[in-house]
Every structure is written in structure tokens, then in C-alpha cells.
Write a protein that holds these residues in place. Structure first.
Motif, PDB file in Angstrom:
ATOM      1  N   LYS A 150       0.841  -1.205   0.000  1.00 17.92           N
ATOM      2  CA  LYS A 150       0.000   0.000   0.000  1.00 17.92           C
ATOM      3  C   LYS A 150       0.872   1.250   0.000  1.00 17.92           C
ATOM      4  O   LYS A 150       1.952   1.271   0.609  1.00 17.92           O
ATOM      5  CB  LYS A 150      -0.965  -0.014   1.195  1.00 17.92           C
ATOM      6  CG  LYS A 150      -0.309   0.259   2.528  1.00 17.92           C
ATOM      7  CD  LYS A 150      -1.322   0.523   3.625  1.00 17.92           C
ATOM      8  CE  LYS A 150      -1.723   1.971   3.748  1.00 17.92           C
ATOM      9  NZ  LYS A 150      -0.722   2.871   4.355  1.00 17.92           N
ATOM     10  N   GLU A 153      -1.487   7.479   1.987  1.00 19.06           N
ATOM     11  CA  GLU A 153      -2.714   8.111   1.505  1.00 19.06           C
ATOM     12  C   GLU A 153      -2.474   9.613   1.389  1.00 19.06           C
ATOM     13  O   GLU A 153      -3.031  10.405   2.153  1.00 19.06           O
ATOM     14  CB  GLU A 153      -3.873   7.821   2.463  1.00 19.06           C
ATOM     15  CG  GLU A 153      -4.235   6.357   2.586  1.00 19.06           C
ATOM     16  CD  GLU A 153      -3.255   5.493   3.360  1.00 19.06           C
ATOM     17  OE1 GLU A 153      -2.459   6.039   4.139  1.00 19.06           O
ATOM     18  OE2 GLU A 153      -3.262   4.270   3.175  1.00 19.06           O
ATOM     19  N   THR A 187       8.171   3.678   8.951  1.00 19.75           N
ATOM     20  CA  THR A 187       9.177   3.155   9.876  1.00 19.75           C
ATOM     21  C   THR A 187       8.696   1.857  10.520  1.00 19.75           C
ATOM     22  O   THR A 187       8.784   1.682  11.728  1.00 19.75           O
ATOM     23  CB  THR A 187       9.523   4.214  10.947  1.00 19.75           C
ATOM     24  OG1 THR A 187       8.299   4.674  11.547  1.00 19.75           O
ATOM     25  CG2 THR A 187      10.275   5.389  10.379  1.00 19.75           C
ATOM     26  N   SER A 190      10.197  -2.871   7.301  1.00 23.40           N
ATOM     27  CA  SER A 190      10.886  -2.633   6.027  1.00 23.40           C
ATOM     28  C   SER A 190      11.706  -1.347   6.094  1.00 23.40           C
ATOM     29  O   SER A 190      12.868  -1.322   5.648  1.00 23.40           O
ATOM     30  CB  SER A 190       9.876  -2.534   4.873  1.00 23.40           C
ATOM     31  OG  SER A 190       9.063  -3.678   4.842  1.00 23.40           O
ATOM     32  N   ARG A 210       5.501   8.437  11.024  1.00 27.12           N
ATOM     33  CA  ARG A 210       4.192   8.729  11.632  1.00 27.12           C
ATOM     34  C   ARG A 210       4.111   8.090  13.020  1.00 27.12           C
ATOM     35  O   ARG A 210       3.802   8.770  13.987  1.00 27.12           O
ATOM     36  CB  ARG A 210       3.056   8.219  10.745  1.00 27.12           C
ATOM     37  CG  ARG A 210       1.694   8.635  11.251  1.00 27.12           C
ATOM     38  CD  ARG A 210       0.624   8.461  10.208  1.00 27.12           C
ATOM     39  NE  ARG A 210       0.382   7.057   9.878  1.00 27.12           N
ATOM     40  CZ  ARG A 210      -0.493   6.660   8.969  1.00 27.12           C
ATOM     41  NH1 ARG A 210      -1.172   7.554   8.260  1.00 27.12           N
ATOM     42  NH2 ARG A 210      -0.679   5.384   8.716  1.00 27.12           N
ATOM     43  N   THR A 211       4.406   6.799  13.091  1.00 26.71           N
ATOM     44  CA  THR A 211       4.389   6.122  14.403  1.00 26.71           C
ATOM     45  C   THR A 211       5.744   5.459  14.624  1.00 26.71           C
ATOM     46  O   THR A 211       6.156   4.632  13.807  1.00 26.71           O
ATOM     47  CB  THR A 211       3.292   5.035  14.444  1.00 26.71           C
ATOM     48  OG1 THR A 211       2.070   5.597  13.961  1.00 26.71           O
ATOM     49  CG2 THR A 211       3.094   4.517  15.850  1.00 26.71           C
ATOM     50  N   LYS A 330       2.181  -4.077  17.838  1.00 22.53           N
ATOM     51  CA  LYS A 330       2.523  -3.902  16.430  1.00 22.53           C
ATOM     52  C   LYS A 330       3.792  -4.717  16.291  1.00 22.53           C
ATOM     53  O   LYS A 330       4.555  -4.834  17.252  1.00 22.53           O
ATOM     54  CB  LYS A 330       2.826  -2.434  16.103  1.00 22.53           C
ATOM     55  CG  LYS A 330       1.575  -1.588  16.059  1.00 22.53           C
ATOM     56  CD  LYS A 330       1.896  -0.154  15.836  1.00 22.53           C
ATOM     57  CE  LYS A 330       2.003   0.190  14.377  1.00 22.53           C
ATOM     58  NZ  LYS A 330       1.533   1.548  14.069  1.00 22.53           N
TER      59      LYS A 330
HETATM   60  O1  N01 Z   1       4.977  -2.223   6.922  1.00 26.99           O
HETATM   61  P1  N01 Z   1       4.343  -1.661   8.290  1.00 26.99           P
HETATM   62  P2  N01 Z   1       6.384  -2.943   6.693  1.00 26.99           P
HETATM   63  N1  N01 Z   1       1.574   8.360   6.057  1.00 26.99           N
HETATM   64  O2  N01 Z   1       2.879  -1.613   8.044  1.00 26.99           O
HETATM   65  C1  N01 Z   1       3.795   4.104   7.732  1.00 26.99           C
HETATM   66  C2  N01 Z   1       6.790  -8.098   7.760  1.00 26.99           C
HETATM   67  N2  N01 Z   1       8.191  -7.853   7.509  1.00 26.99           N
HETATM   68  O3  N01 Z   1       6.522  -3.191   5.245  1.00 26.99           O
HETATM   69  O4  N01 Z   1       2.407   2.910  11.921  1.00 26.99           O
HETATM   70  C3  N01 Z   1       2.643   8.185   6.832  1.00 26.99           C
HETATM   71  O5  N01 Z   1       4.835  -2.379   9.441  1.00 26.99           O
HETATM   72  C4  N01 Z   1       3.277   3.392   8.952  1.00 26.99           C
HETATM   73  O6  N01 Z   1       2.918   4.322   9.927  1.00 26.99           O
HETATM   74  P3  N01 Z   1       1.758   3.934  11.022  1.00 26.99           P
HETATM   75  C5  N01 Z   1       6.539  -7.841   9.245  1.00 26.99           C
HETATM   76  O7  N01 Z   1       5.581  -8.729   9.699  1.00 26.99           O
HETATM   77  C6  N01 Z   1       9.068  -8.689   8.084  1.00 26.99           C
HETATM   78  O8  N01 Z   1       7.476  -2.208   7.364  1.00 26.99           O
HETATM   79  O9  N01 Z   1       0.631   3.313  10.225  1.00 26.99           O
HETATM   80  N3  N01 Z   1       3.125   6.999   7.195  1.00 26.99           N
HETATM   81  C7  N01 Z   1       4.480   2.527   9.303  1.00 26.99           C
HETATM   82  O10 N01 Z   1       5.469   3.258   9.951  1.00 26.99           O
HETATM   83  C8  N01 Z   1       6.066  -6.428   9.208  1.00 26.99           C
HETATM   84  O11 N01 Z   1       5.341  -6.048  10.329  1.00 26.99           O
HETATM   85  C9  N01 Z   1      10.381  -8.470   7.940  1.00 26.99           C
HETATM   86  O12 N01 Z   1       1.404   5.197  11.662  1.00 26.99           O
HETATM   87  C10 N01 Z   1       2.489   5.924   6.739  1.00 26.99           C
HETATM   88  C11 N01 Z   1       4.986   2.121   7.925  1.00 26.99           C
HETATM   89  O13 N01 Z   1       4.514   3.097   7.012  1.00 26.99           O
HETATM   90  C12 N01 Z   1       5.265  -6.412   7.937  1.00 26.99           C
HETATM   91  O14 N01 Z   1       6.019  -7.192   7.035  1.00 26.99           O
HETATM   92  C13 N01 Z   1      10.846  -7.400   7.202  1.00 26.99           C
HETATM   93  C14 N01 Z   1       1.351   6.022   5.910  1.00 26.99           C
HETATM   94  C15 N01 Z   1       4.468   0.777   7.485  1.00 26.99           C
HETATM   95  O15 N01 Z   1       4.922  -0.203   8.354  1.00 26.99           O
HETATM   96  C16 N01 Z   1       5.036  -5.061   7.340  1.00 26.99           C
HETATM   97  O16 N01 Z   1       6.230  -4.297   7.455  1.00 26.99           O
HETATM   98  C17 N01 Z   1       9.932  -6.550   6.616  1.00 26.99           C
HETATM   99  C18 N01 Z   1       0.893   7.313   5.579  1.00 26.99           C
HETATM  100  N4  N01 Z   1      -0.188   7.501   4.806  1.00 26.99           N
HETATM  101  C19 N01 Z   1       8.602  -6.788   6.767  1.00 26.99           C
HETATM  102  N5  N01 Z   1       0.935   4.778   5.622  1.00 26.99           N
HETATM  103  C20 N01 Z   1      11.303  -9.390   8.630  1.00 26.99           C
HETATM  104  O17 N01 Z   1      11.130 -10.592   8.733  1.00 26.99           O
HETATM  105  C21 N01 Z   1       1.784   3.933   6.244  1.00 26.99           C
HETATM  106  N6  N01 Z   1       2.713   4.623   6.907  1.00 26.99           N
HETATM  107  C22 N01 Z   1      12.419  -8.798   9.283  1.00 26.99           C
END
Ligand code: N01
Length: 536
Positions: A150, A153, A187, A190, A210-211, A330
Motif C-alpha cells: 500500500k 494516503e 518506519t 521494512s 508517523r508512528t 505492532k
Molecule cells: O509495513 P508496516 P512494513 N503516512 O505496516 C507508515 C513483515 N516484515 O513493510 O504505523 C505516513 O509495518 C506506517 O505508519 P503507522 C513484518 O511482519 C518482516 O514495514 O501506520 N506513514 C508505518 O510506519 C512487518 O510487520 C520483515 O502510523 C504511513 C509504515 O509506514 C510487515 O512485514 C521485514 C502512511 C508501514 O509499516 C510489514 O512491514 C519486513 C501514511 N499515509 C517486513 N501509511 C522481517 O522478517 C503507512 N505509513 C524482518
């Protein structure tokens, strides 16, 4: 086969990640079915095919994040690091595909558009975007829990003058950020894994947060010869322990409340988990970390203190301390130098809670505080998790009911394996199963083996159709909710709750009862003649 001819199959599997590969092997080689696997990407690996951003690693240790079904595979494959990198995991998936001669039954570059159940013939008609059609008795969705990325927004992405990349579908050829001004939004895991590496290359790195999230050092290192040998000698015992554990990673069961321990006792325990780079050791340190706010706060404050001690600038450190959700509710992260990256002079944090994101402009990113000019933007903004990949396909079951409509108020599934009204359709690690709250390899094998056993039993009994009953599904949903509500998970705005996607129903989508108890439950269901299912 021409694009419009129909392939007649016993089973069609969608998605060539670890779930789909193993499912193809068991249905084809163990049951002798005509099975085909279709995959939207051009290679195997699923999440590890798409998420090739720099720094991507699994945070389950290599020796545990692998298939257990083949002792020969276990013995011949050599993991090199404590936590496996994305390229190494992808090589493993490719090796598995070659070793078990799976590729001849996989079609790459096939994105499924629709799946319609014909009640008269008791078969699924599956149509790909290319027009290819598959006619199959069984349809197994191995589409992954985190496969539909995603974007944030905010308006304006189309007018930005430079490239925008998403960590969830990183360009195959890689991205060179050397000397560039880079803006990263997000943050979560990924972002936290990739930001230290972006900082190595970029001339200026601005992180839009954001968080803030909780993260601990991964403590990654090369694996020693002795530990590999030890694991290879004891794999059977280890695998058995994985399958009966809570998270699919064996750790000693906690015996004490965090609040019963002394301050020094807690600090020592958390420090051990921190030093080991072991998330489960901290999450599982006490009986009530995930159920009691005060107990949880002791772990949360331990990590916040670490953040304050690593990040030099006190205002940045405070902005990076998570306070709006309980530790673990989370997905916590493992990192390599994430917090220390913010001590580098060319790296800065923008706190979107005090200065919200407004738009993407021709030259960069605008918050309520002004415009930040950048050359490249990176979205590390996560996924439409658990249901996204299933709901984007037009899946129609009995009476033309669509899965998307059935799930309009949140996913409902019997055991995370099957959905009432959708006969002969199975979901691997579907919503309402432990899936994302566990070592995915363990949960994938558990589901694939159950589905294979179910199809075998059904066929042996001369039946052609199996369907979960409404009552069994409702009872399971109530149980999943009850167990979830006994924890702190539903108190957070997380992708587990669907709350990262505007408009998505707020439902805790995973089963927190534990991998071991869940395995007992689904084994019992099968043993009792598929209790809660109707076989026709
Ligand atoms: O995604 P996330 P990810 N404006 O959803 C921010 C797995 N994984 O790809 O928290 C501003 O965790 C959002 O902010 P908020 C693992 O299970 C595993 O990092 O919604 N910010 C957040 O900070 C993981 O949990 C590994 O306020 C916006 C970030 O984007 C899952 O995948 C490695 C926004 C999204 O974080 C997802 O991880 C990587 C907006 N409009 C992933 N929308 C390993 O095994 C979103 N954000 C190590």
C-alpha cells in the motif's frame, strides 16, 4: 496451451512462495494429482521475490526458517548467517524448486483475476488476467499474508519529478542512491531494515515517521560450523519443538509475571533478549507481557531507555520512542544500526505526528511544516495484510457470493483454512490462523500438510466436495476473538487489526492461541472426520 484454452486439473495453487511450492510438491508427488501452480512474478519465492529492498532479512533465525519435510534438504543446505538475507532465502526457494523439479508445473507471469465455483460440476474455473483459464476440483490460495503493498494516503505521487519506489516491490535490478537526497516514508520493519543502508549511499536522508516502532539489534553474525553441525544432528527434535511451541520458535515457557520480578531481575532478563537479538525472548520473558498493560510497560520502557541511550539528540530520541501502543502489539523489529543511523549528520527525522504529511510535490514531500526537496522517494508503507491478496481476486462461491462481500465486515474463516460458502477452496495461513504471529515456515508446513491430508481423505472416501459449515466458522471466529481479546493486540492500530488501511474493518485477523495448541485443534478436526465440515 493457447491463452484461451482451458487446463483441466485436480488442483490449482496460486502463489509460488514457500506455501505454494510445498503444496505443489505434496499434491503432485505424494497424492499423484494433476496440480499446477500459477504465480504473478517471474520467479519463485513469494514475499522474498518481491521484497528485495536493501537490508531485507528474515527475523527468524536461518536454522529455524526452513522446510522440515525433507531431511536430505536440511542436511545439504548451508545457511551462512544467523538471520538470512533476502538473496540467500531466495536462493533457497530456487534450490527447492529445482531440487524437487517443481518448475515444470509452475506458470510464471500469471496473475489470477477471478475464480468462480460451479456448484453443478463441483469445480473451480479460474481465469488469469492474460485470459488463461484453469478448471480445477480444488483451489488452494497460497497468496501470502503480506503481498499487496500500500502507498501512503497522500495526493501528488504522479507529479513527483523523480523515481518513487516501494520496498514491497523493489526493482529487480536494484536502485543506486549514491549521492542522492532521499526521502523515506514509513518506519515499520521494512523501513527500519533499509534506512541504515539508504544512509550509507544517500547524500541526505530524510525519514518521515508517523508512528515510531520498537526495534532491537539483530546481532547478526556468520554462523559457526559447530552450531550448524549441532542443528543438523538435532533437527528432528528441534522441528518437533517448533511445532508444539507458541510462536513456532522454541523458547522456554515463562513462569512469572513481569510485575512479580524485581526491577533488576526484569532488566537482566530483557537485557539478555536484547543481547541475543531475540524478539521472542523478550516477548515471551514473562507470562503477562502481552496481556497486562503494566507488565508490558516494563518491556516498553526498557526499549525506550535503549533508544534514549543510542540516539544523541534528545528531541529526536523522544520522537522515536513509541508510546501509543503496547510493546509487541505492532510487529516489533530487529535492526542493524537503525537508531544510531540518526546520529549521522546527513540523516534527519521528520515527526509526522506534529507536522502531518500533506502531499507529494514535483520536487519532494510537503508536511504542514514545509516542503522537503528530494531526488528519490521511498515508500516503506506496508501492506493490505492478510485479506488484501484474496479480496483483490474476484472469488465467487455458492450462489455467486463473492468472498470480498462475505468479508466486508472482516474475514471469517474456519480455522484459517476454509470459508463457508466456498467449497473446495483452501487458504494457506489464512486469516484466523496463527500465520503472521508465528514462524511462517512452521505454519505453512502445518497448513499444507493438513490440506494435503484432507484432499487425500476426501478422495479416498469417494467424495468430491468439502465445505466448512457456517456454525463451525462462527464458533471458530468467536474463539479467535475471545483469545485475541484476552491480549493487548486489539488495543493497537496495526496491520494485524486492519487499521493501517483506511476503511478496512477493524478486526484482529490472526489467531494468538499458539502454534502448538492450534496444531492439536486442526489435527483433532481431521481425526473426527472433519468436524465442522460437510463432505459431499
Ligand atoms: O509495513 P508496516 P512494513 N503516512 O505496516 C507508515 C513483515 N516484515 O513493510 O504505523 C505516513 O509495518 C506506517 O505508519 P503507522 C513484518 O511482519 C518482516 O514495514 O501506520 N506513514 C508505518 O510506519 C512487518 O510487520 C520483515 O502510523 C504511513 C509504515 O509506514 C510487515 O512485514 C521485514 C502512511 C508501514 O509499516 C510489514 O512491514 C519486513 C501514511 N499515509 C517486513 N501509511 C522481517 O522478517 C503507512 N505509513 C524482518
Amino acid at each position: 496451451m493457447t491463452e484461451t484454452s482451458t487446463q483441466q486439473l485436480d488442483a490449482l495453487i496460486v502463489g509460488a512462495g514457500f506455501a505454494g511450492l510445498y503444496q505443489l510438491k505434496t499434491l503432485r508427488d505424494d497424492l499423484g494429482l494433476r496440480a499446477r501452480l500459477v504465480e504473478a512474478g517471474e520467479g519463485v519465492g513469494g514475499t522474498w521475490y518481491w521484497n528485495r529492498y536493501p537490508g531485507a532479512r528474515c527475523d527468524v533465525e536461518s536454522l529455524s526458517y526452513s522446510y522440515s519435510f525433507s531431511p536430505e534438504l536440511e542436511q545439504e543446505w548451508e545457511w551462512t548467517e544467523k538471520y538470512p538475507t533476502q538473496p540467500e532465502i531466495l536462493r533457497y526457494a530456487e534450490h527447492v524448486a529445482d531440487r524437487f523439479d517443481l518448475r515444470r508445473d509452475i506458470s510464471f507471469g500469471v496473475r489470477v483475476a477471478s475464480a468462480v465455483y460451479d456448484e453443478g460440476r463441483r469445480r473451480w474455473t479460474v481465469t488469469a488476467e492474460s485470459g488463461a483459464v484453469y478448471d480445477a476440483r480444488f483451489l488452494i490460495m497460497a497468496t501470502g499474508c503480506l503481498s499487496v503493498s500500500k502507498a501512503p494516503e497522500v495526493p501528488g505521487a504522479e507529479r513527483f519529478g523523480g523515481p518513487i519506489h516501494h520496498t514491497g516491490h523493489w526493482p529487480y535490478e536494484g536502485v543506486d542512491l549514491t549521492g542522492q537526497r532521499v526521502g523515506v516514508i514509513g518506519t515499520g520493519s521494512s523501513g527500519i531494515q533499509s534506512i541504515p543502508i539508504f544512509a550509507e549511499q544517500a547524500s541526505e536522508l530524510t525519514v518521515f515517521q508517523r508512528t515510531p516502532n520498537f526495534s532491537m539489534p539483530a546481532g547478526n553474525r556468520p554462523l559457526g560450523t559447530q552450531e550448524i553441525t549441532d542443528m543438523k544432528e538435532n533437527y528432528r527434535e528441534w522441528r518437533a519443538a517448533q511445532r508444539t511451541s507458541g510462536f513456532g520458535v522454541p523458547v522456554p515457557a515463562p513462569t512469572m509475571s513481569a510485575l512479580e520480578d524485581t526491577e533488576q531481575g526484569r532488566a537482566a532478563r530483557y537485557q539478555t533478549g536484547w543481547d541475543q537479538g531475540n524478539l521472542t525472548a523478550v516477548l515471551n520473558a514473562y507470562t503477562d507481557t502481552l496481556t497486562d498493560k503494566a507488565a508490558n510497560e516494563t518491556a516498553a520502557e526498557f526499549v525506550r531507555d535503549k533508544i534514549r541511550s543510542i540516539v544523541d539528540d534528545p528531541a529526536t530520541a523522544e520522537a522515536m520512542c513509541p508510546t501509543s501502543f503496547a510493546f509487541g502489539t505492532k510487529r516489533p523489529c530487529l535492526d542493524s544500526g537503525y537508531y544510531a543511523t540518526f546520529n549521522r549528520p546527513h540523516v534527519s527525522l521528520v515527526d509526522l505526528r506534529s507536522t502531518p504529511l500533506q502531499e507529494i510535490t514535483e520536487r519532494g514531500i510537503r508536511t504542514s511544516d514545509g516542503e522537503y526537496e528530494v531526488d528519490t522517494i521511498i515508500f516503506a508503507t506496508g501492506f493490505d495484510a492478510m485479506t488484501g491478496a484474496l479480496n483483490r481476486i474476484d472469488i465467487r462461491g455458492r450462489d455467486g457470493r463473492t468472498l470480498a462481500d462475505e468479508w466486508a465486515h472482516g474475514p471469517r474463516s474456519y480455522l484459517g483454512l476454509a470459508v463457508s460458502g466456498f467449497p473446495n477452496l483452501f487458504t494457506v495461513t489464512g486469516p484466523s490462523s496463527p500465520s503472521v504471529l508465528s514462524n511462517m515456515m512452521v505454519s505453512i508446513e502445518q497448513h499444507v500438510e493438513w490440506i494435503t491430508g484432507c484432499i487425500r481423505d476426501l478422495t479416498e472416501r469417494g467424495r468430491t466436495e468439502i465445505e466448512a459449515s457456517d456454525e463451525a466458522q462462527d464458533a471458530w471466529a468467536a474463539h479467535v476473538e475471545e483469545v485475541g481479546n484476552a491480549t493487548l493486540y486489539p488495543t493497537a492500530d496495526s496491520w494485524y487489526m486492519g487499521s493501517n488501511v483506511p476503511g478496512k474493518p477493524r478486526v484482529f485477523m490472526a489467531y494468538i492461541g499458539g502454534v502448538g495448541p492450534y496444531a492439536e485443534k486442526i489435527t483433532d478436526v481431521a481425526r473426527r472426520g472433519y468436524e465442522g465440515f460437510a463432505m459431499t
